[in-house]
Every structure is written in structure tokens, then in C-alpha cells.
Design a protein around this motif. Structure first.
Motif, PDB file in Angstrom:
ATOM      1  N   PRO A 144       0.841  -1.202   0.000  1.00  0.00           N
ATOM      2  CA  PRO A 144       0.000   0.000   0.000  1.00  0.00           C
ATOM      3  C   PRO A 144       0.875   1.249   0.000  1.00  0.00           C
ATOM      4  O   PRO A 144       1.973   1.261   0.573  1.00  0.00           O
ATOM      5  CB  PRO A 144      -0.784  -0.118   1.315  1.00  0.00           C
ATOM      6  CG  PRO A 144      -0.676  -1.542   1.722  1.00  0.00           C
ATOM      7  CD  PRO A 144       0.615  -2.047   1.190  1.00  0.00           C
ATOM      8  N   SER A 183      -5.997  -7.876  -2.915  1.00  0.00           N
ATOM      9  CA  SER A 183      -5.970  -8.567  -1.615  1.00  0.00           C
ATOM     10  C   SER A 183      -5.042  -9.778  -1.622  1.00  0.00           C
ATOM     11  O   SER A 183      -4.647 -10.255  -0.555  1.00  0.00           O
ATOM     12  CB  SER A 183      -7.385  -9.017  -1.228  1.00  0.00           C
ATOM     13  OG  SER A 183      -8.274  -7.936  -1.199  1.00  0.00           O
ATOM     14  N   TYR A 216     -10.672  -4.755   2.055  1.00  0.00           N
ATOM     15  CA  TYR A 216      -9.468  -4.211   1.418  1.00  0.00           C
ATOM     16  C   TYR A 216      -9.749  -3.899  -0.051  1.00  0.00           C
ATOM     17  O   TYR A 216      -9.995  -4.803  -0.844  1.00  0.00           O
ATOM     18  CB  TYR A 216      -8.342  -5.246   1.512  1.00  0.00           C
ATOM     19  CG  TYR A 216      -6.964  -4.721   1.198  1.00  0.00           C
ATOM     20  CD1 TYR A 216      -6.246  -3.990   2.134  1.00  0.00           C
ATOM     21  CD2 TYR A 216      -6.366  -4.965  -0.035  1.00  0.00           C
ATOM     22  CE1 TYR A 216      -4.970  -3.523   1.867  1.00  0.00           C
ATOM     23  CE2 TYR A 216      -5.093  -4.498  -0.318  1.00  0.00           C
ATOM     24  CZ  TYR A 216      -4.394  -3.782   0.639  1.00  0.00           C
ATOM     25  OH  TYR A 216      -3.131  -3.325   0.362  1.00  0.00           O
ATOM     26  N   ARG A 261      -5.767   1.201   4.288  1.00  0.00           N
ATOM     27  CA  ARG A 261      -5.228  -0.060   3.769  1.00  0.00           C
ATOM     28  C   ARG A 261      -4.070  -0.566   4.624  1.00  0.00           C
ATOM     29  O   ARG A 261      -3.924  -1.769   4.842  1.00  0.00           O
ATOM     30  CB  ARG A 261      -4.816   0.110   2.312  1.00  0.00           C
ATOM     31  CG  ARG A 261      -5.985  -0.031   1.354  1.00  0.00           C
ATOM     32  CD  ARG A 261      -5.568   0.133  -0.084  1.00  0.00           C
ATOM     33  NE  ARG A 261      -5.445   1.543  -0.434  1.00  0.00           N
ATOM     34  CZ  ARG A 261      -4.991   1.968  -1.599  1.00  0.00           C
ATOM     35  NH1 ARG A 261      -4.580   1.103  -2.504  1.00  0.00           N
ATOM     36  NH2 ARG A 261      -4.922   3.256  -1.876  1.00  0.00           N
TER      37      ARG A 261
END
Length: 815
Positions: free
Chosen positions: A97, A385, A355, A364
């Protein structure tokens, strides 16, 4: 270590003595890269061998106390980089992320050797120098200081005058959410002390009012433990109480002010339901899945729309969690998470994490950390994910497994979320269940060949009937002049009848905007994008022409660019136009649309779905977003506005996608009442795909499509790799593509290669696209070796002929 950059190799850095004990595999570290750049990398391994080809630099700092990534993730990322022919850094860029990566902001400081008296400065330059004597400044700071939007020219001049120095200030993007809270000081939590305090405040009514309001909310005498967590400071301001009185009470140590780190994610904490109630048919399907998973790693659940697949998923997920394993439910679209999360919360409460990309960077990161720390044992999310830090994954469920949106198009890695999830399950020794009402040809073929298990669920829940499907022949309607604003009499009459019966309607048109193009009635000129070889789409709401590929916009012209005629007309219909014209035809109806333009904001999906669920909307017009797994009890009519434009898209999957989209959107009708109707507007009612749709004949459709795929050597009988040569110069693009094709034919055989040819959209974002296709047999030996050979040839051609003026893109298993 691996850096989030499109580079083919890993890099070695030296660990300073003071950081030796803090570095381990999986930790994020800050390293210098290039002249003035700092990058967040991830440690893959620690070794004692310095590289011979370059001088190692020292890492700057370690960001993690415990590793951010684990060995399972590294194994998965290695597979993805190898299979999809991309760099490890590109996979890391997709996996981490943004909140885990450092941001590097250019800052300006005064050059300590600068002699102002010897240099001529403008007034603005003097103001900047004066401010720099006491502070460092960012570009934004300088822009505000001199009231000028573009500051690059003045900064460049100051550098030339040796007045300033640039440096990078490194910041971590993730920051926890902190709230300010208030609680009563410990010395006042006994009845006697509290009574004395109230007496002291008798002459200070505003302060006494603040204290009384706190005691109403937090009964410290009856429940002493309630004082410890306190209440948010904003509670007092929201209640209209005096802020100054509160501050005085804090200053006098009656109240204690403190901060608390909280999660940005709010899920229902109480698990309302512990048992999933399954029908006899659902129970039989579930038992069949469990039985087949004893001998196979994957099972395809072929359940018609409205058959209750979600309840089976919930039961399987609960079993996995109860056995001490983690579970992952993959969905193809963010839109689907909104509705399904509400149902899943009833069973999993705050043990479930969500997510997807509509979450902020910080949110996230919190899901990632929550999974690592054991707060979540079940994740529901979109394709990204698969990169999460699972450690004991036991079950992956891939809902709507046929969906094209599981495929990442750009940038690399261009992976298919479904296929990647199957590999992730293999790495974890987990089981996989794939569900769909319209399985992909490849998945149904895998089940047919006994590589996967197969469980049919061919009746709707509660034996509710599938919707009645009718075709509106647009040739006949146009001949009879019964078409109004693009709507056949058949569809328009059905809409009116449905609304009169207090039921809801969904209209499907897979094209957003008002009209696909604007055309001059005199010379036929159509405004085109300046960077792409496509017409500009007219958007009435914003009154602009917009390119849906590069984002270029221009005002709607008052006259033709070519002949100066004022006779301009819109051609074709997008969702925005359909909304407008249907509102004219049905002024009493409450009409909304669901497309990319109306769902850009974070909560816009949820708000639209909630409004439709609560019957605040009569007619919902949408693109393919409305076809995917949404469950509305009151929808009795679905209209497909233009089925024909999907059929002839230049893609070998066009017929399959048409079948899937129409069947899926048809499944939104009559899910509870069994009185659903679907009307498909087409000028080709005799096309075979419509017979399969009308008769709900998936097996017939599959058999025909499989026969054609085998005849023309398409998946599932081959693996298709798509190569695009992009260049600013068309001649150079063609020259490189022909040279690349010749070398590939020499290396792997000419029969396996189609092209090169100009792409269906020749130019995008100023780059000309020339494409070729490679078909490799499904059971070919040495597949990875051949793919590596392809990648090597492509890389050499890129280095020799493309350079910085273009690129060559490899798309493995093109979707």
C-alpha cells in the motif's frame, strides 16, 4: 533487497554497525538511490557477499520493528514476476500500500556560501532569500510567499546564482488516527471528592455545566471503570458547551486531556448470527464442495443468479476460521463489496477486514497490520488482496470468477486476480472455491477435464423462477416507427407497467457519457482526441467533450472545426443521455445512474445502492457495474438498451462476454418474487447467443464456444501472450514490431505468432500501438523457458530500437 522500481535485479546495501541488530528479512528500509533520491525497499535476505559490479551504499534507516512482509509473500511475488514477465520491483510496487512507502519532498535551503551583495536579485528573489535565512521552504511555501503558481523558473535562476540548495525531506506516508479525549481526574472519582468539587463550582455555572454533562455520559460513581476510557473532546463542542470552561477545568486538573490511537475502520463488533441457515439444495451443494475438496484443491460452484451462493460461502468461511485458518473472499469490483460487507458483518463482525482501492492509504495499512497482528482472520476484497500478509491461509473463495475486471491491465504486473489466487492457495496449501452463474470457458473446461471439482446449483433460492427473457426486434420497431428516444415500445411499455406496480427497473448500457460523439451534419467531421485516435465523448452535465482513454477534455465547440457549420449533432447514447431522455418520457419516475462518473467519491457506491435498496429510486441506469452480483428485492424488470455493440467487439471473448453480461444483469430481476422480466433490444434477434440466453442454456453455449475456440486455437487450448510496441513515431513502431516478429519467429516458430498489425485503437496518449499475438500450446513442455526467451528478445529490441521514445509491453494470458 527489492526496490519498488521497474528494474530487473535486486540490490545489495551495506548495513551500518548501529543498525545490524534491527534489520531482518521482510523489513522496510530507507535507501539512497541515484543522486538525490530516497526509496523505501524491502529486505529479501542478509548476506556477506559484496557485489563486484558496483560500490555498495549504506542504508539510511529501518522503518519496521517487526517485518512488514513474510516468506509466503516473497514466494508469491517471485512466481508473479516470473510468470507475468515483469520486474520484482513492479510486483512490490503493486503489493505494498502507498501508506507503507516514503514520500520524498524537495525542499529548499539557503546556500551558506551565498554572498547576496555580489548578485543582482529581483524583488521576488529577495523575498525568498530573506525567508530562507530563518526557514527551509517547500515549493508550495515559495508559491504562497511570492503569490505565483509556477515557481520552477525562479528556483532554477536562484540555483544558477548559487543562492540556494535543494535537498529531499523524507517522510513516512502512514500516520495513525489520533483523537483527543477527556476524563475526570482520579482524585474526583469518589462520592465525597465529587460532592466537594460540585460545591466549589456552584459559583461557576458554566464549568459546573460541563462537569454535569460529563457525569451524565460517564457515571463514574456507579461504574468507576467507565472513567478510564473517557470521552472524545469533540463531544463537548458538539453539545454546545463552553470550550473556555472546559480548558479551565483541564488547566485546574479537574479533567485530564489525553490522546488515543484508534482504527479508521469501523465494522460491527457484535456477531448477530452464529449459524448459517441453508436450504436443502444449498446444504447439498455445500456438502458436495467439502467432499470434493478432500481430493481436489479447487472446486467450481456453478450457481444460477439468485441461487444463494453467498450463504454457502459464509458457511465455508466460518468452517475455515473455526479450524484456525484464515480465509479470503475475492470480489471483482469495489461496487460488490458495499452490499456484501453488510451481510458478512452479521456473521463475522470485527474479525473481518475489507481491502480495496477506495480505502485511503492509511486505511489499507491498518487492514494489512490488522491481519499481521491477528485482529482479522477473514478478508474480503478485490484482486489486490492477494498481496496481503497471510500466514495460515486455509480457504480462498473467488466470487464471479469469470469477471474480466480480475485482470490488471496497466501498469505491470498485468496479472489475473483469479489465476494469482489459485497460485496463492497452492503456496499456502489452501483450498479454492470459484463461484459464478456464468463460468468462464477456461474454468468450466478445467472442471470438465476433472482438474477441478464441479458443483451445479441450478435453481434459485426458494425455487423462485428465473426471469422471463424477451427480445425487442429493433428492425421491426424502427420500421413501425414505435421507437422513442432509443427505447422500443416493448421496453418502454414494460417500464411504465413496472413503475405503476410500485416495482423497480434496471437499464443496462455499457457506455457512459451523454453521447459517444459529436458530428457535423454538413461535412461529417467528428471532434477527435488530440492524443488518441478516438472520438471525444460528449458529457452534457459538465458540458465538455472528454477522452475516456487519456482524460483530455475540451469545451463543446459552437461550430464545426472543419467547415465552421453550426449544425452539430450528438450521435449514439451513453448512460447520461439515456437518463435525460427517459426522464422526459417518464417525468414522474425517480431516475439515477450508476457509472464511473457518478461513483468517483469514496462512499458514492454505498449511497447509491442504499437509495435503490430503500426504493428511493425507481429506475437505475448503469454500465457493467449493475451486472455484478447486486441483490435488490424489488427489481422486476431489466432492460438491455443495446446488446449488439457488445457482440462485435474485436476480441475472441466478445461472444462469451456478451452472454455473461446479459445473463448476469438479467439475474437482477425477480430475485425474490419470481416475476422478473428481461427485455433485450437488438437488431439481430436471430444471433445464436440470444437463443442460449433465452433458454438459460449455459451448457449449449459452452459446447459451441469451446468448439470454436479449439478450431481457431484460442484458450483454453492455448495460452495467448499479447505484445504491444509503443512509439511516438508510427514508422519506428512498425519497423520495431516487424523486426521483433522476425526474431520471435526464428526463436519459437512462425505458426505460433499472429501479426504484427496496427491495434484497433491505433494511437493512445500520443503513442502509436502495433501489436502481435503469441499462441503457445496449453500443454507445451518448457513453458517458462520459452516465455523467458520471449522476454529476453523483447528486452533486447527495446534497448536497441525503442529507448526513451516508447516501450514494449508484454501481457501474459491476455484477457
Amino acid at each position: 533487497m527489492v526496490l519498488p522500481l521497474p528494474l530487473p535485479q535486486l540490490f545489495t546495501y551495506k548495513i551500518p554497525d548501529q543498525l545490524v541488530d534491527t534489520v531482518s528479512a521482510g523489513c522496510r528500509i530507507i535507501v539512497p538511490f541515484g543522486q538525490r533520491k530516497f526509496v523505501t525497499g524491502v529486505v529479501r535476505s542478509i548476506h556477506q557477499h559484496a557485489p563486484a559490479s558496483y560500490q555498495t551504499k549504506e542504508l539510511i534507516d529501518v522503518l519496521d520493528v517487526t517485518p512488514t512482509m513474510n516468506a509466503y509473500q516473497f514466494k508469491f511475488m517471485d512466481w508473479m514476476a516470473e510468470y507475468y514477465l515483469c520486474a520484482p520491483g513492479e510486483v512490490l510496487q503493486a503489493a505494498l500500500p502507498s501508506g507503507f512507502k516514503l514520500s520524498s519532498e524537495s525542499m529548499i535551503q539557503l546556500n551558506p556560501l551565498f554572498q547576496e551583495a555580489s548578485v543582482d536579485l529581483t524583488e521576488k528573489e529577495r523575498r525568498i532569500i530573506q525567508e530562507l535565512r530563518s526557514n527551509t521552504l517547500s515549493y508550495k511555501d515559495i508559491s504562497k510567499l511570492i503569490d505565483q503558481s509556477s515557481v520552477q523558473p525562479i528556483i532554477k535562476l536562484l540555483i544558477q546564482k548559487q543562492a540556494i540548495l535543494l535537498f529531499e525531506e523524507v517522510k513516512e506516508k502512514y500516520s495513525p488516527k489520533i483523537i483527543s479525549k477527556i476524563r475526570l481526574a482520579d482524585q474526583y472519582t469518589t462520592p465525597h471528592a465529587l460532592a466537594n468539587l460540585m460545591q466549589e463550582l456552584d459559583k461557576k455555572p458554566r464549568q459546573q455545566e460541563v462537569l454535569m454533562r460529563y457525569l451524565q455520559e460517564v457515571p463514574v460513581i456507579q461504574t468507576p471503570g467507565a472513567n478510564i476510557p473517557g470521552i472524545e473532546k469533540t463531544f463537548f463542542t458538539a453539545s454546545g458547551l463552553s470550550t473556555s470552561s472546559l480548558q479551565t477545568l483541564i488547566k485546574n486538573k479537574v479533567f485530564e486531556a489525553f490522546e488515543e490511537v484508534i482504527s479508521r475502520l469501523s465494522y460491527r463488533a457484535d456477531e448477530k448470527k452464529s449459524v448459517v441457515e441453508l436450504s436443502e439444495q444449498q446444504e447439498a451443494a455445500k456438502e458436495s464442495i467439502l467432499l470434493q475438496l478432500d481430493t481436489k484443491d479447487s472446486v467450481l460452484l456453478h450457481g444460477v443468479t439468485g441461487s444463494g451462493k453467498t450463504e454457502i460461502y459464509i458457511d465455508l468461511i466460518k468452517r475455515s476460521i473455526d479450524n484456525g485458518s484464515q480465509a479470503l473472499l475475492l470480489l471483482p469490483e469495489i461496487a460488490l463489496t458495499t452490499q456484501i460487507v453488510q451481510r458478512l458483518e452479521e456473521y463475522f463482525g470485527d474479525r473481518m477486514g475489507v481491502y480495496h482501492s477506495k480505502f485511503s492509504d492509511n486505511e489499507r495499512v491498518e487492514v494489512w497490520r490488522g491481519l499481521q497482528e491477528g485482529r482479522y482472520d477473514f478478508i474480503v476484497g478485490v484482486r489486490s488482496s492477494v498481496f496481503l500478509p497471510f500466514t495460515h491461509l486455509g480457504l480462498i473463495i473467488i466470487d464471479e470468477e469469470h469477471e474480466a475486471s480480475y485482470k490488471q491491465q496497466d501498469p505491470a504486473p498485468r496479472y489475473n486476480g483469479r489465476d494469482a489466487a489459485l497460485m496463492l492457495a497452492r503456496i499456502h496449501n489452501a483450498k479454492t472455491v470459484l463461484g459464478s452463474a456464468t463460468p468462464s470457458i477456461e474454468s468450466r473446461d478445467a472442471a470438465l477435464k476433472n482438474r477441478w471439482g464441479y458443483v451445479p446449483l441450478l435453481n434459485r433460492y426458494g425455487n423462485v423462477s428465473l426471469p422471463e427473457i424477451r427480445l425487442a426486434d429493433m428492425r421491426v420497431e424502427r420500421k413501425n416507427k414505435t421507437v422513442q428516444q432509443g427505447f422500443s415500445l416493448t421496453l418502454l411499455s414494460a417500464i411504465r407497467e413496472t413503475i405503476a406496480n410500485k416495482k423497480q427497473v434496471i437499464i443496462f448500457q455499457n457506455r457512459r457519457g451523454y453521447a459517444p460523439m459529436l458530428e457535423c451534419e454538413d461535412c461529417g467531421n467528428i471532434p477527435m482526441c488530440t492524443s488518441c485516435s478516438v472520438s471525444l465523448t460528449y458529457h452534457q452535465f459538465s458540458h465538455e467533450l472528454r477522452c475516456h482513454y487519456c482524460g483530455f477534455t475540451r469545451k463543446v465547440p459552437q461550430k464545426c472545426d472543419s467547415c465552421s457549420s453550426h449544425r452539430l449533432k450528438t450521435v449514439g447514447s451513453g448512460t447520461e443521455r439515456i437518463e435525460d431522455e427517459l426522464q422526459i418520457l417518464l417525468p414522474e419516475a425517480r431516475i439515477r445512474r450508476m457509472d464511473l462518473d457518478t461513483t468517483r467519491k469514496k462512499n458514492s457506491f454505498a449511497e447509491l445502492i442504499t437509495a435503490f435498496s430503500q426504493h428511493e429510486i425507481d429506475i437505475l441506469i448503469g454500465t457493467q457495474m449493475v451486472t455484478k452480483g447486486l441483490d435488490f428485492a424489488n427489481v422486476e424488470l431489466v432492460g438491455v438498451y443495446d446488446a449488439d455493440r457488445m457482440l462485435y467487439f474485436p476480441d475472441f471473448r466478445a461472444i462469451e462476454r456478451t452472454y455473461q453480461m446479459i445473463v448476469q444483469v438479467s439475474g437482477r430481476a425477480g430475485r425474490k418474487s419470481g416475476e422478473g422480466k428481461v427485455i433485450i433490444q437488438t437488431a439481430q434477434p436471430e444471433h445464436p447467443v440470444f437463443a442460449f440466453i433465452k433458454n438459460n442454456d449455459y451448457d449449449g453455449f459452452f459446447t459451441r464456444e469451446l468448439y470454436e475456440r479449439e478450431m481457431y486455437h484460442y484458450p483454453p487450448f492455448t495460452r495467448v501472450t499479447h505484445i504491444s510496441v509503443l512509439h511516438l513515431d508510427k514508422k519506428e513502431a512498425l519497423k520495431t514490431a516487424h523486426g521483433l516478429t522476425a526474431k520471435l519467429k526464428d526463436a519459437i516458430g512462425s505458426k505460433r505468432i499472429l501479426g504484427p498489425q496496427v491495434a484497433s485503437i491505433e494511437k493512445l496518449r500520443n503513442y502509436y500501438h502495433i501489436e502481435l499475438f503469441i499462441k503457445l500450446e496449453k500443454d507445451i513442455k518448457g513453458l517458462q523457458s520459452i516465455k523467458n526467451k520471449i522476454a529476453s528478445i523483447v528486452q533486447n529490441e527495446h534497448t536497441l530500437h525503442i529507448g526513451s521514445k516508447g516501450r514494449i509491453i508484454i501481457d501474459t494470458d491476455q484477457n
